[in-house]
Structures are given as C-alpha cells and as structure tokens.
Design a protein around this motif. Structure first.
Motif, PDB file in Angstrom:
ATOM      1  N   GLY A   1      62.817 113.090   1.646  1.00 40.00           N
ATOM      2  CA  GLY A   1      61.657 113.971   1.600  1.00 40.00           C
ATOM      3  C   GLY A   1      60.632 113.741   0.513  1.00 40.00           C
ATOM      4  O   GLY A   1      59.443 113.716   0.779  1.00 40.00           O
ATOM      5  N   LYS A   2      61.049 113.564  -0.724  1.00 42.95           N
ATOM      6  CA  LYS A   2      60.102 113.464  -1.830  1.00 42.95           C
ATOM      7  C   LYS A   2      59.767 112.029  -2.206  1.00 42.95           C
ATOM      8  O   LYS A   2      59.110 111.794  -3.215  1.00 42.95           O
ATOM      9  N   SER A   3      60.189 111.067  -1.430  1.00 42.95           N
ATOM     10  CA  SER A   3      59.977 109.669  -1.768  1.00 42.95           C
ATOM     11  C   SER A   3      58.492 109.303  -1.799  1.00 42.95           C
ATOM     12  O   SER A   3      57.714 109.767  -0.979  1.00 42.95           O
TER      13      SER A   3
END
Length: 189
Positions: free
Chosen positions: A28-30
């Motif tokens: 998700g936060k990549s």
C-alpha cells in the motif's frame, strides 16, 4: 570509421528506462507503485500474432533465436500478476512482512533491493497502454504478448517521484554506452 560505428549501433539493443505499473505487487504505501525499470523488451510471439503486435507498437519486428541467442544473453520471461489475485496478495504480503519483521535497517535495505530486482521481471496481466501509432491509451492483455526482458544489473528501479528527467536522461545515456546487447545476422530467425 563512421560506417563501423553505425554498424555497431545497428547491431545492438540499448536498454532504456521504461515506466511500468507495479501497483499489483507493491504494498500500500510503497513509492514503487509506478516506477522506471531499465530494460530491453522482447515478445515470444507466434508468426500469426506478429501483425497485431506490430500494428499496435510499431512498424516492424525482428525475429531472434530464443535459445541460441536470448537465453545466452540472459533474457528472461516476466511474471504476469493479475490485479486482486492471490499471487498479487502474496507478493505484497512478503514485502510488508519484511518491513515489519526486520529490525536491522541494513538487512531491511538489502531485502528491499532484492524485491526491487524482482519487480524488474513483473508486469500486470492487463491494463492500459499508449498505442504508438494513434497515441491513444488502449486496453491490452499484456499476458498475450509473452514478454521477455533483458535487464542490466547495475541500474536500479527508480520510483517515479524520484526519477527526474535529467536523471533518466543521464542513466539512459550511460546504459547506451555500457550495456549494449549485441546480435549478428546469424542470430536473426
């Protein structure tokens, strides 16, 4: 001398950074949801599929010997990952687990680098891509292209927000000089 240089240039493929969608495999936060990957792409197509491929991507194709040339040059097939598939979930989970479990920052960076190297050989099963002839985005099933890639070892995946035009330009020029993928007439099928 100029003719020799032209011949050398014409009998080499030159890797370049290409913008790829990695959202299927990154957590998700990549920052690597969309990233530039250094590569030269090839398709393992049947002769009956070439017309459609050339009509979409360009004006010609060159058939090269897969076993005698491609495999010897380190060209590798890519992995296609469908959106919201179990394979996508597992790849994202591996990355997320590494971040949460590894406390040593050096170990975490080393593993992340290996994941980025894996991302060089991953592509969505399908999606939108710009038609090179009419310049419009069109839906394609990428899996049908049976893509293989040559990926230079010493060039990293670049997150889109970190890949400034001047950085890409310098990196592409360096790849063109250092990472030529040569072929000869005997390699053409």
């Amino acid at each position: 001398p100029k003719q020799d240089e032209l011949l050398r240039w014409l009998t080499n493929f030159h890797p370049r950074y290409s913008l790829e969608d990695l959202s299927n495999v990154t957590p998700g936060k990549s920052i690597y949801k969309n990233a530039y990957i250094p590569m030269v792409c090839f398709c393992d197509l049947l002769f009956s599929q070439i017309k459609d491929h050339v009509d979409f991507y360009g004006d010609y194709g060159i058939g090269l010997r897969k076993k005698e040339w491609g495999l010897k040059k380190g060209i590798s097939p890519i992995t296609y990952v469908p959106q919201k598939s179990l394979s996508a979930y597992h790849i994202q989970s591996i990355s997320a687990e590494i971040s949460s479990k590894l406390k040593n920052i050096t170990d975490r960076k080393a593993i992340r680098k290996q994941l980025q190297n894996f991302y060089k050989y991953v592509k969505p099963y399908d999606g939108l891509v710009k038609n090179r002839k009419n310049r419009k985005n069109e839906y394609r099933i990428f899996y049908e292209e049976r893509e293989w890639r040559f990926v230079p070892k010493n060039f990293p995946v670049l997150a889109i927000r970190r890949a400034k035009p001047e950085l890409l330009s310098r990196a592409n020029a360096k790849m063109e000089a250092d990472e030529r993928l040569n072929f000869s007439a005997k390699d053409i099928k």
